[in-house]
Design a protein around this motif. Structure first.
Motif, PDB file in Angstrom:
ATOM      1  N   ILE A  64     -82.961 -35.168  42.530  1.00  0.00           N
ATOM      2  CA  ILE A  64     -82.659 -36.134  43.595  1.00  0.00           C
ATOM      3  C   ILE A  64     -81.943 -37.349  43.025  1.00  0.00           C
ATOM      4  CG2 ILE A  64     -83.692 -37.741  45.249  1.00  0.00           C
ATOM      5  CD1 ILE A  64     -85.886 -35.664  45.744  1.00  0.00           C
ATOM      6  N   LEU A  65     -82.401 -37.806  41.857  1.00  0.00           N
ATOM      7  CA  LEU A  65     -81.769 -38.966  41.235  1.00  0.00           C
ATOM      8  C   LEU A  65     -80.326 -38.681  40.846  1.00  0.00           C
ATOM      9  CD1 LEU A  65     -84.681 -40.319  38.992  1.00  0.00           C
ATOM     10  CD2 LEU A  65     -83.665 -41.434  40.983  1.00  0.00           C
ATOM     11  N   GLN A  66     -80.063 -37.491  40.376  1.00  0.00           N
ATOM     12  CA  GLN A  66     -78.687 -37.132  40.025  1.00  0.00           C
ATOM     13  C   GLN A  66     -77.781 -37.183  41.250  1.00  0.00           C
ATOM     14  OE1 GLN A  66     -79.060 -33.306  38.159  1.00  0.00           O
ATOM     15  NE2 GLN A  66     -79.727 -34.161  36.189  1.00  0.00           N
ATOM     16  N   LYS A  67     -78.304 -36.681  42.369  1.00  0.00           N
ATOM     17  CA  LYS A  67     -77.524 -36.708  43.624  1.00  0.00           C
ATOM     18  C   LYS A  67     -77.381 -38.142  44.148  1.00  0.00           C
ATOM     19  CE  LYS A  67     -78.228 -32.015  45.308  1.00  0.00           C
ATOM     20  NZ  LYS A  67     -78.498 -31.412  44.003  1.00  0.00           N
ATOM     21  N   LYS A  68     -78.423 -38.928  43.957  1.00  0.00           N
ATOM     22  CA  LYS A  68     -78.367 -40.322  44.388  1.00  0.00           C
ATOM     23  C   LYS A  68     -77.247 -41.053  43.651  1.00  0.00           C
ATOM     24  CE  LYS A  68     -80.841 -44.690  43.760  1.00  0.00           C
ATOM     25  NZ  LYS A  68     -82.093 -45.326  43.268  1.00  0.00           N
ATOM     26  N   TRP A  69     -77.218 -40.902  42.332  1.00  0.00           N
ATOM     27  CA  TRP A  69     -76.220 -41.629  41.550  1.00  0.00           C
ATOM     28  C   TRP A  69     -74.812 -41.067  41.753  1.00  0.00           C
ATOM     29  CZ3 TRP A  69     -76.611 -46.282  39.722  1.00  0.00           C
ATOM     30  CH2 TRP A  69     -77.892 -46.826  39.550  1.00  0.00           C
ATOM     31  N   ALA A  70     -74.730 -39.795  42.042  1.00  0.00           N
ATOM     32  CA  ALA A  70     -73.414 -39.226  42.378  1.00  0.00           C
ATOM     33  C   ALA A  70     -72.893 -39.870  43.665  1.00  0.00           C
ATOM     34  CB  ALA A  70     -73.516 -37.714  42.545  1.00  0.00           C
ATOM     35  N   TYR A  71     -73.802 -40.071  44.631  1.00  0.00           N
ATOM     36  CA  TYR A  71     -73.405 -40.729  45.893  1.00  0.00           C
ATOM     37  C   TYR A  71     -73.042 -42.198  45.657  1.00  0.00           C
ATOM     38  CZ  TYR A  71     -74.038 -43.486  50.072  1.00  0.00           C
ATOM     39  OH  TYR A  71     -73.860 -44.401  51.066  1.00  0.00           O
ATOM     40  N   LEU A  72     -73.872 -42.911  44.897  1.00  0.00           N
ATOM     41  CA  LEU A  72     -73.613 -44.334  44.664  1.00  0.00           C
ATOM     42  C   LEU A  72     -72.284 -44.547  43.941  1.00  0.00           C
ATOM     43  CD1 LEU A  72     -77.178 -45.604  43.643  1.00  0.00           C
ATOM     44  CD2 LEU A  72     -75.984 -45.957  45.809  1.00  0.00           C
ATOM     45  N   ARG A  73     -71.970 -43.660  42.996  1.00  0.00           N
ATOM     46  CA  ARG A  73     -70.685 -43.782  42.302  1.00  0.00           C
ATOM     47  C   ARG A  73     -69.520 -43.499  43.235  1.00  0.00           C
ATOM     48  NH1 ARG A  73     -73.671 -41.553  37.996  1.00  0.00           N
ATOM     49  NH2 ARG A  73     -73.078 -39.443  38.621  1.00  0.00           N
ATOM     50  N   ALA A  74     -69.671 -42.473  44.071  1.00  0.00           N
ATOM     51  CA  ALA A  74     -68.604 -42.139  45.019  1.00  0.00           C
ATOM     52  C   ALA A  74     -68.358 -43.293  45.982  1.00  0.00           C
ATOM     53  CB  ALA A  74     -68.959 -40.865  45.787  1.00  0.00           C
ATOM     54  N   ALA A  75     -69.456 -43.908  46.481  1.00  0.00           N
ATOM     55  CA  ALA A  75     -69.311 -45.037  47.407  1.00  0.00           C
ATOM     56  C   ALA A  75     -68.691 -46.242  46.708  1.00  0.00           C
ATOM     57  CB  ALA A  75     -70.680 -45.412  47.980  1.00  0.00           C
ATOM     58  N   LYS A  92     -73.579 -50.599  52.942  1.00  0.00           N
ATOM     59  CA  LYS A  92     -74.935 -51.084  53.260  1.00  0.00           C
ATOM     60  C   LYS A  92     -75.872 -49.964  53.714  1.00  0.00           C
ATOM     61  CE  LYS A  92     -74.241 -52.302  58.145  1.00  0.00           C
ATOM     62  NZ  LYS A  92     -74.193 -53.393  59.131  1.00  0.00           N
ATOM     63  N   ALA A  93     -75.362 -48.757  53.832  1.00  0.00           N
ATOM     64  CA  ALA A  93     -76.181 -47.655  54.339  1.00  0.00           C
ATOM     65  C   ALA A  93     -77.237 -47.231  53.313  1.00  0.00           C
ATOM     66  CB  ALA A  93     -75.278 -46.468  54.683  1.00  0.00           C
ATOM     67  N   ASP A  94     -78.436 -46.954  53.808  1.00  0.00           N
ATOM     68  CA  ASP A  94     -79.503 -46.372  52.983  1.00  0.00           C
ATOM     69  C   ASP A  94     -79.604 -44.905  53.379  1.00  0.00           C
ATOM     70  OD1 ASP A  94     -81.700 -45.625  51.577  1.00  0.00           O
ATOM     71  OD2 ASP A  94     -83.013 -47.233  52.301  1.00  0.00           O
ATOM     72  N   VAL A  95     -78.929 -44.064  52.628  1.00  0.00           N
ATOM     73  CA  VAL A  95     -78.816 -42.653  52.996  1.00  0.00           C
ATOM     74  C   VAL A  95     -80.153 -41.942  52.965  1.00  0.00           C
ATOM     75  CG1 VAL A  95     -77.745 -40.463  52.318  1.00  0.00           C
ATOM     76  CG2 VAL A  95     -76.419 -42.565  52.240  1.00  0.00           C
ATOM     77  N   ALA A  96     -81.063 -42.390  52.125  1.00  0.00           N
ATOM     78  CA  ALA A  96     -82.349 -41.704  51.974  1.00  0.00           C
ATOM     79  C   ALA A  96     -83.395 -42.159  52.977  1.00  0.00           C
ATOM     80  CB  ALA A  96     -82.871 -41.912  50.559  1.00  0.00           C
ATOM     81  N   ALA A  97     -83.160 -43.231  53.708  1.00  0.00           N
ATOM     82  CA  ALA A  97     -84.171 -43.792  54.613  1.00  0.00           C
ATOM     83  C   ALA A  97     -84.396 -42.885  55.815  1.00  0.00           C
ATOM     84  CB  ALA A  97     -83.736 -45.175  55.079  1.00  0.00           C
ATOM     85  N   PRO A  98     -85.642 -42.856  56.349  1.00  0.00           N
ATOM     86  CA  PRO A  98     -85.913 -42.070  57.562  1.00  0.00           C
ATOM     87  C   PRO A  98     -85.062 -42.575  58.727  1.00  0.00           C
ATOM     88  CG  PRO A  98     -87.954 -42.761  56.510  1.00  0.00           C
ATOM     89  CD  PRO A  98     -86.860 -43.498  55.827  1.00  0.00           C
ATOM     90  N   ARG A  99     -84.677 -41.658  59.595  1.00  0.00           N
ATOM     91  CA  ARG A  99     -83.841 -42.025  60.740  1.00  0.00           C
ATOM     92  C   ARG A  99     -84.508 -41.486  62.004  1.00  0.00           C
ATOM     93  NH1 ARG A  99     -77.618 -41.131  60.136  1.00  0.00           N
ATOM     94  NH2 ARG A  99     -78.162 -38.924  60.280  1.00  0.00           N
ATOM     95  N   LYS A 100     -84.832 -42.395  62.895  1.00  0.00           N
ATOM     96  CA  LYS A 100     -85.443 -42.008  64.171  1.00  0.00           C
ATOM     97  C   LYS A 100     -84.624 -42.592  65.318  1.00  0.00           C
ATOM     98  CE  LYS A 100     -88.624 -40.268  65.346  1.00  0.00           C
ATOM     99  NZ  LYS A 100     -88.729 -38.870  65.847  1.00  0.00           N
ATOM    100  N   VAL A 156     -83.350 -35.205  49.500  1.00  0.00           N
ATOM    101  CA  VAL A 156     -84.518 -36.030  49.847  1.00  0.00           C
ATOM    102  C   VAL A 156     -85.339 -35.351  50.936  1.00  0.00           C
ATOM    103  CG1 VAL A 156     -85.246 -38.211  50.895  1.00  0.00           C
ATOM    104  CG2 VAL A 156     -83.460 -38.192  49.150  1.00  0.00           C
ATOM    105  N   LEU A 157     -84.669 -34.841  51.953  1.00  0.00           N
ATOM    106  CA  LEU A 157     -85.367 -34.185  53.064  1.00  0.00           C
ATOM    107  C   LEU A 157     -86.042 -32.897  52.603  1.00  0.00           C
ATOM    108  CD1 LEU A 157     -82.741 -34.652  55.943  1.00  0.00           C
ATOM    109  CD2 LEU A 157     -84.849 -35.943  55.593  1.00  0.00           C
ATOM    110  N   MET A 158     -85.361 -32.134  51.760  1.00  0.00           N
ATOM    111  CA  MET A 158     -85.939 -30.872  51.295  1.00  0.00           C
ATOM    112  C   MET A 158     -87.174 -31.124  50.439  1.00  0.00           C
ATOM    113  SD  MET A 158     -84.230 -28.528  52.734  1.00  0.00           S
ATOM    114  CE  MET A 158     -84.769 -27.062  51.856  1.00  0.00           C
ATOM    115  N   ALA A 159     -87.153 -32.206  49.645  1.00  0.00           N
ATOM    116  CA  ALA A 159     -88.333 -32.553  48.848  1.00  0.00           C
ATOM    117  C   ALA A 159     -89.501 -32.910  49.756  1.00  0.00           C
ATOM    118  CB  ALA A 159     -88.000 -33.708  47.916  1.00  0.00           C
ATOM    119  N   LYS A 160     -89.232 -33.685  50.797  1.00  0.00           N
ATOM    120  CA  LYS A 160     -90.288 -34.033  51.753  1.00  0.00           C
ATOM    121  C   LYS A 160     -90.796 -32.795  52.483  1.00  0.00           C
ATOM    122  CE  LYS A 160     -88.832 -38.796  52.687  1.00  0.00           C
ATOM    123  NZ  LYS A 160     -88.347 -39.748  53.726  1.00  0.00           N
TER     124      LYS A 160
END
Length: 592
Positions: free
Chosen positions: A414-425, A493-501, A549-553
């Protein structure tokens, strides 16, 4: 007699009597009383006449003053009318001049200017712009006329739709209308053309053909039952002026422009090569001529000059667009002067031509950018440099987080994917200026539309922000409006990992994934534009990060469910089951 009485007589008749007595002394009349009586009578008549004359002069002066005031008011009114007319004429002529100037680049604001100028020209408050839409709207089959621009007093038209065969406006967008099409403002018939006296046996020339499209004009709408009222029936006149032009914002025109510019580039390269060969041959020729002159030998043949290839005009396939400028005086019961119809027609022809020529230039400019291999390579290099820099600057923070999760393979992934996203952004934000150059495109393939829309939905944009009103398909004219600093801020400013309702269906992860064209990977995005690949990388990394993140949950939730079920099977008291994942996050719905 008192002093006051004496003073009274002196003030009122003293001067007159003194004058009368003075004349009587001079005249020495035999009958002084009669002379004095006659003198006073004549004096009184003269004074009365002088009073009347003074009164008449005063009355005449007053009458002249009043007449002058009336003339001044009339002159001011006339001057105001002339000034207003001059101002209206200036507004019309300014718009006509701008639309007619070949150097003018059309802007969408010109439609609003056209509507405002039409109101000024026709001296009305209601003008609106219709568009023939063959595709129709959601729930309404085409062809139809929808209204895309309106003056303040005609805003209700923005919500209206005129179906085929309804009303009288369709006549204005009917090509080569027959005599059966009613209410057309037809040009006067041309004078008969006589045969050429020098060639009497030749048939006379054909008269000029009528224009393919003509305005619809109804002087009094209540006299015409075919008129469709969107509001209540009201007295007044109606005019619909056609605006018919060719659009080049099509894939076919873009492809043709690319072919044209590639052939032009190849021809220029071939010419430059031939010119270089000629210049080399000519230099040798001059040397040979000099040697021949020195030795007395025969001069060589001069090499043939290279002719520059003739530059062909750019010709593109297009698609006809039909609009109409509608003007009405409903509610005021005022006529629209017929002399204004030709002026409105000239304005509409000019804006149509301006739009047409601008689109041709825009498509050609996009084609030139497409074939600019040097600029494309430079952009790709800049992107790679930005990615390398982002990798170096985030390496330490990523390594520290991964070290803290060294015993948890799932968390490490998950951390690897997180940092891949942060670098891309991060790279996307750094290359903002280059990405926004895509807004100059006018022909955009569906894959690019879908990637941009998917990203916008992923980062919080609503469907209404992306789609044309009441249209089921994406359109670049609407989508391009979101590509600005706000778009970049939403991503940062998006938190991609945060729950969305409470998110609408189209913003959910499954819908965003489905919107990305199948098989449209980074290489295909880069083939369209390295700038587009920047956004594709952000979207792809965001989807991968959020999915992990969702698959881990989901896996942890499944473990909890299985543990609770095992306790029940062992006869233990049933523990509370974990709540459904969909209660925590809408993106679990449809998650594979």
């Amino acid at each position: 007699m008192t002093e006051a009485d004496t003073q009274y007589l002196s003030d009122n008749i003293g001067g007159v009597l003194a004058k009368a007595l003075g004349e009587m002394v001079v005249a020495q009349p035999s009958d002084g009383v009669a002379f004095l009586a006659q003198w006073l009578k004549v004096y009184a008549s003269q004074e009365e006449a002088e009073g009347r004359r003074a009164q008449e002069e005063a009355e005449l002066k007053e009458a002249r003053a009043k007449a002058a005031d009336r003339l001044e008011v009339k002159a001011k009114k006339k001057a105001a009318i002339e000034a207003a007319a001059a101002e209206k004429k200036a507004i019309y002529e300014a718009s006509l001049k701008k639309f007619s100037d070949p150097a003018t680049d059309f802007a969408d604001s010109f439609w609003a200017e056209l509507v405002a100028t039409a109101c000024t020209l026709a001296e009305t408050k209601a003008a609106y712009l219709g568009l023939v839409d063959d595709d129709g709207l959601e729930g309404v089959e085409g062809p139809l006329i929808r209204y895309t621009e309106a003056s303040a007093d005609a805003e209700l038209m923005s919500e209206k739709v005129l179906l085929k065969e309804q009303g009288v406006s369709w006549g204005a967008v009917t090509e080569n209308p027959s005599e059966d099409v009613p209410f057309l403002h037809r040009p006067p018939l041309p004078e008969p053309v006589e045969a050429d006296p020098a060639n009497p046996d030749d048939p006379p020339p054909e008269p000029p053909a009528p224009p393919p499209y003509m305005p619809v004009y109804v002087p009094c709408v209540t006299d015409v039952k075919e008129v469709l009222y969107f509001d209540m029936t009201r007295l007044g006149a109606y005019l619909a002026v056609p605006i018919v032009y060719t659009t080049y914002h099509t894939p076919e025109a873009h492809a043709s422009a690319k072919t044209f510019e590639e052939e032009k580039k190849a021809a220029e390269l071939k010419y430059q090569e031939a010119l270089a060969e000629y210049q080399e041959a000519f230099a040798k020729y001059e040397e040979a001529v000099a040697e021949a002159e020195a030795s007395g030998g025969e001069a060589p043949e001069k090499p043939a000059e290279v002719e520059k290839p003739e530059e062909k005009p750019l010709e593109l396939p297009g698609k006809t667009v039909k609009r109409l400028l509608c003007i009405d005086t409903l509610g005021s019961n005022e006529a629209i002067e017929e002399s204004k119809i030709d002026l409105a027609l000239a304005l509409c022809k000019a804006i149509g031509k301006c739009k047409e020529e601008t689109e041709k230039r825009q498509v050609d400019a996009q084609a030139l950018r497409d074939i600019d291999e040097v600029a494309t390579a430079a952009l790709s290099e800049a992107i790679e440099a930005a990615r390398a820099k982002a990798g170096e600057e985030t390496q330490e923070d990523q390594a520290q987080e991964e070290a803290n999760a060294a015993d948890d393979a799932e968390k490490e992934e998950i951390l690897q994917k997180k940092w891949a996203y942060l670098r891309a952004a991060r790279v996307f934000a750094e290359m903002q200026e280059e990405f926004l150059k895509l807004t100059s495109w006018v022909v955009v393939p569906p894959e690019m539309l879908n990637v941009i829309a998917s990203a916008a939905l992923m980062f919080g944009y609503q469907k209404a922000d992306l789609y044309p009103k009441r249209k089921p398909n994406l359109a670049w004219e609407t989508l391009v409006k979101i590509l600005n600093a706000k778009f970049f801020a939403a991503i940062q400013k998006a938190d991609v990992a945060a729950p969305r309702k409470g998110v609408p269906p189209e913003q959910r992860l499954a819908a965003v994934k489905a919107m990305v064209p199948e098989g449209f990977d980074a290489e295909k995005a880069k083939a369209l534009s390295p700038a587009l690949e920047l956004l594709h990388a952000v979207l792809d990394a965001a989807i991968a990060y959020r999915t992990s993140v969702l698959m881990a949950k989901k896996a942890k939730h499944q473990e909890q469910v299985e543990a609770a079920s095992a306790e029940v099977e062992e006869g233990q008291e049933a523990p509370p089951m974990p709540s459904p994942l969909e209660d925590e996050d809408d993106d679990f719905e449809g998650l594979a």
